[in-house]
Design a protein around this motif. Structure first.
Motif, PDB file in Angstrom:
ATOM      1  N   ARG A  37     -21.798 -16.355  27.681  1.00  0.00           N
ATOM      2  CA  ARG A  37     -22.635 -16.081  28.849  1.00  0.00           C
ATOM      3  C   ARG A  37     -22.124 -14.860  29.606  1.00  0.00           C
ATOM      4  NH1 ARG A  37     -21.978 -20.478  31.007  1.00  0.00           N
ATOM      5  NH2 ARG A  37     -20.482 -19.988  32.661  1.00  0.00           N
ATOM      6  N   PHE A  38     -20.800 -14.792  29.830  1.00  0.00           N
ATOM      7  CA  PHE A  38     -20.237 -13.644  30.514  1.00  0.00           C
ATOM      8  C   PHE A  38     -20.488 -12.359  29.725  1.00  0.00           C
ATOM      9  CE2 PHE A  38     -17.384 -16.559  32.987  1.00  0.00           C
ATOM     10  CZ  PHE A  38     -17.720 -16.071  34.245  1.00  0.00           C
ATOM     11  N   TRP A  39     -20.347 -12.439  28.400  1.00  0.00           N
ATOM     12  CA  TRP A  39     -20.562 -11.253  27.577  1.00  0.00           C
ATOM     13  C   TRP A  39     -22.011 -10.790  27.645  1.00  0.00           C
ATOM     14  CZ3 TRP A  39     -18.112  -7.401  25.421  1.00  0.00           C
ATOM     15  CH2 TRP A  39     -18.782  -6.618  24.488  1.00  0.00           C
ATOM     16  N   ASP A  40     -22.955 -11.723  27.546  1.00  0.00           N
ATOM     17  CA  ASP A  40     -24.373 -11.367  27.615  1.00  0.00           C
ATOM     18  C   ASP A  40     -24.715 -10.725  28.954  1.00  0.00           C
ATOM     19  OD1 ASP A  40     -24.718 -12.375  25.090  1.00  0.00           O
ATOM     20  OD2 ASP A  40     -25.498 -14.318  25.743  1.00  0.00           O
ATOM     21  N   GLU A  41     -24.115 -11.227  30.028  1.00  0.00           N
ATOM     22  CA  GLU A  41     -24.353 -10.641  31.347  1.00  0.00           C
ATOM     23  C   GLU A  41     -23.787  -9.221  31.418  1.00  0.00           C
ATOM     24  OE1 GLU A  41     -22.483 -13.403  33.931  1.00  0.00           O
ATOM     25  OE2 GLU A  41     -24.119 -14.882  33.841  1.00  0.00           O
ATOM     26  N   ALA A  42     -22.629  -9.019  30.795  1.00  0.00           N
ATOM     27  CA  ALA A  42     -22.024  -7.693  30.791  1.00  0.00           C
ATOM     28  C   ALA A  42     -22.879  -6.695  30.009  1.00  0.00           C
ATOM     29  CB  ALA A  42     -20.613  -7.754  30.212  1.00  0.00           C
ATOM     30  N   VAL A  43     -23.421  -7.128  28.885  1.00  0.00           N
ATOM     31  CA  VAL A  43     -24.269  -6.258  28.074  1.00  0.00           C
ATOM     32  C   VAL A  43     -25.559  -5.920  28.817  1.00  0.00           C
ATOM     33  CG1 VAL A  43     -25.610  -6.105  25.942  1.00  0.00           C
ATOM     34  CG2 VAL A  43     -23.294  -7.050  25.894  1.00  0.00           C
ATOM     35  N   ALA A  44     -26.081  -6.889  29.566  1.00  0.00           N
ATOM     36  CA  ALA A  44     -27.299  -6.634  30.345  1.00  0.00           C
ATOM     37  C   ALA A  44     -27.055  -5.545  31.389  1.00  0.00           C
ATOM     38  CB  ALA A  44     -27.760  -7.925  31.024  1.00  0.00           C
ATOM     39  N   ARG A  45     -25.837  -5.524  31.954  1.00  0.00           N
ATOM     40  CA  ARG A  45     -25.502  -4.500  32.947  1.00  0.00           C
ATOM     41  C   ARG A  45     -25.180  -3.162  32.285  1.00  0.00           C
ATOM     42  NH1 ARG A  45     -22.379  -8.836  34.884  1.00  0.00           N
ATOM     43  NH2 ARG A  45     -20.518  -7.846  34.003  1.00  0.00           N
ATOM     44  N   GLN A  46     -24.570  -3.234  31.095  1.00  0.00           N
ATOM     45  CA  GLN A  46     -24.142  -2.026  30.399  1.00  0.00           C
ATOM     46  C   GLN A  46     -24.520  -2.146  28.927  1.00  0.00           C
ATOM     47  OE1 GLN A  46     -20.020  -1.139  31.059  1.00  0.00           O
ATOM     48  NE2 GLN A  46     -20.041   0.769  29.898  1.00  0.00           N
ATOM     49  N   ALA A  48     -24.661  -0.302  26.488  1.00  0.00           N
ATOM     50  CA  ALA A  48     -23.881   0.420  25.468  1.00  0.00           C
ATOM     51  C   ALA A  48     -22.697  -0.388  24.963  1.00  0.00           C
ATOM     52  CB  ALA A  48     -23.389   1.746  26.029  1.00  0.00           C
ATOM     53  N   LEU A  49     -22.384  -1.518  25.602  1.00  0.00           N
ATOM     54  CA  LEU A  49     -21.252  -2.332  25.155  1.00  0.00           C
ATOM     55  C   LEU A  49     -21.487  -2.816  23.729  1.00  0.00           C
ATOM     56  CD1 LEU A  49     -20.393  -4.537  28.276  1.00  0.00           C
ATOM     57  CD2 LEU A  49     -19.082  -2.625  27.350  1.00  0.00           C
ATOM     58  N   ASP A 116     -16.295   9.295  32.428  1.00  0.00           N
ATOM     59  CA  ASP A 116     -17.088   8.276  33.115  1.00  0.00           C
ATOM     60  C   ASP A 116     -17.705   7.252  32.164  1.00  0.00           C
ATOM     61  OD1 ASP A 116     -16.520   9.392  35.540  1.00  0.00           O
ATOM     62  OD2 ASP A 116     -18.380  10.549  35.685  1.00  0.00           O
ATOM     63  N   PHE A 117     -17.932   7.619  30.892  1.00  0.00           N
ATOM     64  CA  PHE A 117     -18.605   6.704  29.976  1.00  0.00           C
ATOM     65  C   PHE A 117     -17.630   5.776  29.245  1.00  0.00           C
ATOM     66  CE2 PHE A 117     -17.753  10.610  27.576  1.00  0.00           C
ATOM     67  CZ  PHE A 117     -17.134  10.105  26.440  1.00  0.00           C
ATOM     68  N   THR A 118     -16.350   5.882  29.541  1.00  0.00           N
ATOM     69  CA  THR A 118     -15.351   5.064  28.849  1.00  0.00           C
ATOM     70  C   THR A 118     -15.139   3.735  29.574  1.00  0.00           C
ATOM     71  OG1 THR A 118     -13.527   6.079  30.064  1.00  0.00           O
ATOM     72  CG2 THR A 118     -14.185   7.136  27.991  1.00  0.00           C
ATOM     73  N   VAL A 119     -14.320   2.878  28.978  1.00  0.00           N
ATOM     74  CA  VAL A 119     -14.052   1.554  29.545  1.00  0.00           C
ATOM     75  C   VAL A 119     -13.311   1.656  30.876  1.00  0.00           C
ATOM     76  CG1 VAL A 119     -12.881  -0.646  29.161  1.00  0.00           C
ATOM     77  CG2 VAL A 119     -14.036   0.498  27.260  1.00  0.00           C
ATOM     78  N   HIS A 120     -12.444   2.671  31.009  1.00  0.00           N
ATOM     79  CA  HIS A 120     -11.660   2.842  32.240  1.00  0.00           C
ATOM     80  C   HIS A 120     -11.952   4.214  32.842  1.00  0.00           C
ATOM     81  CE1 HIS A 120      -9.450  -0.805  31.299  1.00  0.00           C
ATOM     82  NE2 HIS A 120      -9.180  -0.323  30.088  1.00  0.00           N
ATOM     83  N   PRO A 121     -13.142   4.422  33.376  1.00  0.00           N
ATOM     84  CA  PRO A 121     -13.495   5.750  33.899  1.00  0.00           C
ATOM     85  C   PRO A 121     -12.567   6.206  35.012  1.00  0.00           C
ATOM     86  CG  PRO A 121     -15.050   4.068  34.660  1.00  0.00           C
ATOM     87  CD  PRO A 121     -14.207   3.433  33.606  1.00  0.00           C
ATOM     88  N   GLY A 122     -12.155   7.470  34.907  1.00  0.00           N
ATOM     89  CA  GLY A 122     -11.312   8.058  35.942  1.00  0.00           C
ATOM     90  C   GLY A 122      -9.846   7.690  35.873  1.00  0.00           C
ATOM     91  N   GLN A 123      -9.453   6.898  34.908  1.00  0.00           N
ATOM     92  CA  GLN A 123      -8.055   6.451  34.807  1.00  0.00           C
ATOM     93  C   GLN A 123      -7.248   7.413  33.947  1.00  0.00           C
ATOM     94  OE1 GLN A 123      -6.605   2.180  34.288  1.00  0.00           O
ATOM     95  NE2 GLN A 123      -6.478   2.930  32.199  1.00  0.00           N
ATOM     96  N   TRP A 124      -6.045   7.757  34.432  1.00  0.00           N
ATOM     97  CA  TRP A 124      -5.147   8.632  33.694  1.00  0.00           C
ATOM     98  C   TRP A 124      -4.241   7.801  32.788  1.00  0.00           C
ATOM     99  CZ3 TRP A 124      -4.983  13.992  33.844  1.00  0.00           C
ATOM    100  CH2 TRP A 124      -5.816  14.588  34.793  1.00  0.00           C
ATOM    101  N   ALA A 125      -4.061   8.270  31.581  1.00  0.00           N
ATOM    102  CA  ALA A 125      -3.229   7.548  30.613  1.00  0.00           C
ATOM    103  C   ALA A 125      -2.783   8.514  29.521  1.00  0.00           C
ATOM    104  CB  ALA A 125      -3.996   6.373  30.007  1.00  0.00           C
ATOM    105  N   LEU A 126      -1.972   8.004  28.621  1.00  0.00           N
ATOM    106  CA  LEU A 126      -1.618   8.754  27.428  1.00  0.00           C
ATOM    107  C   LEU A 126      -2.760   8.678  26.437  1.00  0.00           C
ATOM    108  CD1 LEU A 126       1.977   7.307  26.916  1.00  0.00           C
ATOM    109  CD2 LEU A 126       1.431   9.562  27.839  1.00  0.00           C
ATOM    110  N   PRO A 127      -2.888   9.648  25.515  1.00  0.00           N
ATOM    111  CA  PRO A 127      -3.883   9.525  24.452  1.00  0.00           C
ATOM    112  C   PRO A 127      -3.643   8.239  23.665  1.00  0.00           C
ATOM    113  CG  PRO A 127      -2.920  11.725  24.473  1.00  0.00           C
ATOM    114  CD  PRO A 127      -2.102  10.894  25.411  1.00  0.00           C
ATOM    115  N   GLY A 128      -4.704   7.522  23.343  1.00  0.00           N
ATOM    116  CA  GLY A 128      -4.531   6.270  22.602  1.00  0.00           C
ATOM    117  C   GLY A 128      -5.785   5.435  22.607  1.00  0.00           C
TER     118      GLY A 128
END
Length: 249
Positions: A37-46, A48-49, A116-128
């Motif tokens: 149910r949580f997954w279906d709700e997430a897909v409805a909002r986004q 592209a998931l 912005d289109f990634t799972v963690h938009p705006g977050q700085w990290a190492l490549p991976g």
């Protein structure tokens, strides 16, 4: 083998690593229904998931016989992460991901900001990126993680590194118990990194998309992270320890 800092990220100074596949923990019918149910709700909002293949870390244990860090894992899909939102769930899955410490000549590591289109938009990290279960009967082992890390390096900043030249630098455990396996690549010139990322960005924009990392920076200390913005939980610890190693060398 471990040390914990104020950011509640645990560091494993593990230069030897072994992965062992185990069964996926059983879920009750109620837990599975709530997850779906949580997954279906997430897909409805986004929309592209994508419920693609993923690797869940089931346990972390140090093996005293061979001084290796043993990661037990199970093949799942992305929807299993919805279990983290279910109060009182019997199992909260942790992810396994890989990163690359890409040094530049003269000092510093390459970090990038997620688009912005990634799972963690705006977050700085190492490549991976997140590890995926093997296909065609292959094993999920250190060599597979090393190859995946090298692939992420090419896809995110355009720099090519021979997987055989990349060494395990350490392992972290952070939010949700997520396990990061961090590899150290040979140093390259800063100009090469910037040029290759520029070419990669141009190619992605030509396809109507954009690079997963929309900005790059070179950091040599935790202080350099100040002002960049939100960072992945493991990044300050990794940068601090890497800077400390360079100082001692």
């Amino acid at each position: 083998m471990t040390a914990t800092d104020a950011a509640a990220v645990e560091f494993f100074d593990a230069r030897a690593l072994r992965l062992e596949q185990v069964p996926v923990p059983r879920l009750s019918s109620e837990e599975r229904a709530a997850m779906d149910r949580f997954w279906d709700e997430a897909v409805a909002r986004q929309p592209a998931l994508f419920d693609g293949p993923a690797v869940a870390c089931i346990g972390v244990e140090a093996n005293d016989d061979d001084a290796a860090l043993v990661l037990s894992w199970a093949p799942v899909t992305y929807r299993y992460r919805a279990l983290r939102r279910i109060e009182g769930c019997s199992w909260l899955p942790a992810s396994i991901f890989v990163t690359v410490l890409q040094p530049v000549e003269g000092g510093g590591l390459v970090v990038g900001r997620s688009a912005d289109f990634t799972v963690h938009p705006g977050q700085w990290a190492l490549p991976g990126g997140s590890a995926e279960p093997p296909t065609d009967g292959k094993s999920l082992d250190l060599a597979a993680l090393r190859r995946h890390a090298a692939q992420e390096l090419v896809e995110e900043i355009g720099v090519t590194a021979d997987p055989e030249d990349m060494t395990v630098w350490g392992v972290t455990r952070g939010e949700h118990g997520n396990i990061g396996v961090h590899f150290l690549a040979p140093p390259v010139p800063t100009s090469l990194v910037l040029k290759h990322h520029e070419i990669l960005a141009e190619e992605e924009h030509a396809r109507g998309a954009g690079p997963e990392l929309d900005r790059l920076a070179i950091v040599g200390s935790v202080q350099d992270l100040t002002g960049l913005g939100r960072c992945a939980d493991f990044l300050p610890m990794v940068v601090s320890r890497y800077a400390g190693e360079r100082t001692q060398a």
